[in-house]
Write a protein that holds these residues in place. Structure first.
Motif, PDB file in Angstrom:
ATOM      1  N   THR A  49      42.027  46.223  30.896  1.00 33.62           N
ATOM      2  CA  THR A  49      42.151  44.874  31.452  1.00 33.62           C
ATOM      3  C   THR A  49      43.285  44.126  30.762  1.00 33.62           C
ATOM      4  O   THR A  49      44.084  43.443  31.411  1.00 33.62           O
ATOM      5  N   ARG A  58      53.886  37.908  37.534  1.00 33.88           N
ATOM      6  CA  ARG A  58      52.797  37.713  38.493  1.00 33.88           C
ATOM      7  C   ARG A  58      51.615  36.993  37.859  1.00 33.88           C
ATOM      8  O   ARG A  58      50.636  36.654  38.528  1.00 33.88           O
ATOM      9  N   ALA A 106      39.796  38.662  35.815  1.00 33.58           N
ATOM     10  CA  ALA A 106      39.947  39.545  36.973  1.00 33.58           C
ATOM     11  C   ALA A 106      39.928  38.755  38.275  1.00 33.58           C
ATOM     12  O   ALA A 106      40.789  38.945  39.149  1.00 33.58           O
ATOM     13  N   GLU A 107      38.952  37.849  38.407  1.00 34.94           N
ATOM     14  CA  GLU A 107      38.845  37.077  39.646  1.00 34.94           C
ATOM     15  C   GLU A 107      39.991  36.088  39.800  1.00 34.94           C
ATOM     16  O   GLU A 107      40.531  35.903  40.903  1.00 34.94           O
ATOM     17  N   ALA A 150      43.474  38.330  40.312  1.00 36.77           N
ATOM     18  CA  ALA A 150      43.587  39.226  41.470  1.00 36.77           C
ATOM     19  C   ALA A 150      42.860  38.720  42.702  1.00 36.77           C
ATOM     20  O   ALA A 150      43.013  39.298  43.772  1.00 36.77           O
ATOM     21  N   GLY A 151      42.041  37.673  42.560  1.00 35.73           N
ATOM     22  CA  GLY A 151      41.290  37.152  43.700  1.00 35.73           C
ATOM     23  C   GLY A 151      39.894  37.686  43.794  1.00 35.73           C
ATOM     24  O   GLY A 151      39.000  37.030  44.347  1.00 35.73           O
ATOM     25  N   SER A 152      39.671  38.876  43.260  1.00 37.98           N
ATOM     26  CA  SER A 152      38.332  39.473  43.258  1.00 37.98           C
ATOM     27  C   SER A 152      38.294  40.579  42.218  1.00 37.98           C
ATOM     28  O   SER A 152      39.341  41.129  41.832  1.00 37.98           O
ATOM     29  N   ALA A 204      37.119  43.517  42.773  1.00 40.34           N
ATOM     30  CA  ALA A 204      37.528  44.745  43.460  1.00 40.34           C
ATOM     31  C   ALA A 204      39.041  44.923  43.430  1.00 40.34           C
ATOM     32  O   ALA A 204      39.552  46.032  43.186  1.00 40.34           O
ATOM     33  N   GLN A 205      39.771  43.837  43.661  1.00 38.75           N
ATOM     34  CA  GLN A 205      41.225  43.920  43.634  1.00 38.75           C
ATOM     35  C   GLN A 205      41.735  44.188  42.221  1.00 38.75           C
ATOM     36  O   GLN A 205      42.714  44.912  42.023  1.00 38.75           O
ATOM     37  N   TRP A 206      41.082  43.593  41.235  1.00 37.20           N
ATOM     38  CA  TRP A 206      41.475  43.840  39.843  1.00 37.20           C
ATOM     39  C   TRP A 206      41.239  45.304  39.463  1.00 37.20           C
ATOM     40  O   TRP A 206      42.078  45.931  38.806  1.00 37.20           O
ATOM     41  N   ALA A 209      41.304  47.830  41.428  1.00 37.48           N
ATOM     42  CA  ALA A 209      42.371  48.618  42.058  1.00 37.48           C
ATOM     43  C   ALA A 209      43.616  48.598  41.185  1.00 37.48           C
ATOM     44  O   ALA A 209      44.297  49.628  41.033  1.00 37.48           O
ATOM     45  N   GLY A 210      43.916  47.444  40.604  1.00 41.30           N
ATOM     46  CA  GLY A 210      45.064  47.352  39.702  1.00 41.30           C
ATOM     47  C   GLY A 210      44.852  48.149  38.428  1.00 41.30           C
ATOM     48  O   GLY A 210      45.796  48.784  37.923  1.00 41.30           O
TER      49      GLY A 210
END
Length: 384
Positions: A67, A79, A133-134, A137-139, A141-143, A145-146
């Protein structure tokens, strides 16, 4: 055609180094204390000790290093920004407030990325990991993936991340000691300033609460500066750690230890054993010309080769070693060649076993030869 160049070493490099004080009293941790253990010299790329280094296991809170690494990469790419403030979602507060190790983020907090990263790296905040993370990345799940994309980027082929904080998930988050050293190496070598800033703090004060870092080597082992402990009932006790002395950095992993005390002593024993029983030898400095590779149809018939970082070797203090250096490239090289372009590799072998493969770059640009130069190069090829 693959071409090779054999290099000679000075005799002093082939002799056994003198024993370090008390080196013979130190031992790597036993299999009982550290069922999984790995020690790598990042300065030379050599593995100094390995036990079950490719065995998959649950990393627990060591997951948070990925993370942090993903956050560092996002900051590097503009970003994500350290001063960027994030809010806590109500459902996140309900799920993660005071669950396991925590930063104690209030439900109405606006907390910066910098604060969250300190909460993750210093006190292993489960809540901080999810808020980051939220927010970034917005969620979750998206974090995730990163995180997994970053693992793939660094060739961590035996790792998968299913949580941003390593909380128990019945083994869906897994890694190996070898992959953890790869991840830690990326953290230290690709983001040295961020690593020094965010890792190795003694403790953290946030929201009126002071907590200490449970890192077992920082402040106890000379040169130690991190990285991260981990524990869950499913995973046992583990640690990814690093220390640097006199320009030589070692990185180690112990995992599946039966207790925190055992893990801590095993970690200190392993890294102290590495420093005491191996001597570091500098083979080449950064940008030092090591050899020349032949060039076809270029403005010069050869190009000097150099490494973009110092090249070192770890030598056991109690015996001599047969060291062989070979440069390998697909040659002759064909112009044009850009300055800094990777064109060859330096292979380092010890006692017949390759221990490192170092990329070599051209130290100067070689443009395409004009017709007259091509004729001269052709004639030169007949007599050399």
């Amino acid at each position: 055609m693959i071409r090779t160049i054999a290099l000679c070493l000075a005799a002093v490099m082939l002799g056994a180094a003198s024993p370090a004080p008390q080196g013979d009293r130190l031992r790597p941790p036993s299999a009982q204390d550290a069922p999984i253990a790995l020690l790598v010299d990042l300065s030379s790329g050599q593995t100094l000790f390995a036990r079950e280094s490719d065995r998959r296991f649950m990393p627990a809170s060591i997951t948070k290093v990925m993370t942090a690494l993903l956050a560092f990469e996002m900051i590097e790419d503009h970003r994500l920004f350290p001063e960027q403030a994030m809010t806590v979602r109500p459902e996140t507060f309900r799920r993660w407030s005071r669950v396991g190790s925590t930063m104690y983020i209030p439900d109405d907090a606006r907390v910066t990325v910098e604060e969250l990263l300190f909460g993750i790296t210093t006190v292993s905040g489960n809540d901080a990991s999810v808020v980051l993370a939220e927010g970034a990345a917005g969620s979750v799940a998206q974090w995730l993936a990163g995180m997994n994309a970053t693992a793939a980027k660094y060739d961590m082929h035996d790792s998968h991340f299913n949580t941003p904080n390593g909380w128990m998930d019945d083994g869906r988050t897994f890694t190996t000691a070898r992959d953890l050293v790869t991840m830690g190496s990326a953290l230290v070598l690709q983001h040295p300033e961020k690593y020094r800033h965010f890792f190795g703090a003694v403790g953290l004060e946030y929201n009126g609460i002071t907590q200490r870092n449970h890192d077992p080597i920082t402040g106890r082992v000379e040169g130690a500066d991190g990285i991260k402990t981990g524990f869950t009932n499913q995973a046992g006790y583990g640690f990814l750690g690093s220390a640097e002395r006199n320009g030589r950095r070692l990185m180690m992993v112990v995992a599946a230890s039966p207790s925190g005390r055992t893990r801590n002593s095993a970690s200190r024993d392993l890294i102290e054993w590495g420093f005491a029983n191996f001597a570091g030898v500098r083979l080449f400095e950064k940008d030092e010309a090591i050899a020349k590779a032949r060039v076809q149809d270029g403005s010069a018939s050869a190009v000097p080769l150099a490494a973009q970082a110092p090249v070192g070797l770890s030598i056991p203090r109690d015996r001599e070693m047969n060291i062989k250096l070979t440069i390998r490239y697909e040659g002759p090289l064909r112009a044009p060649i850009a300055q800094g372009e990777e064109v060859a590799r330096l292979l380092v072998s010890v006692d017949g076993q390759q221990v490192n493969s170092v990329p070599l770059v051209a130290t100067q640009a070689i443009v395409e030869a004009n017709p007259l130069r091509r004729v001269f190069n052709g004639l030169l090829g007949w007599v050399t």
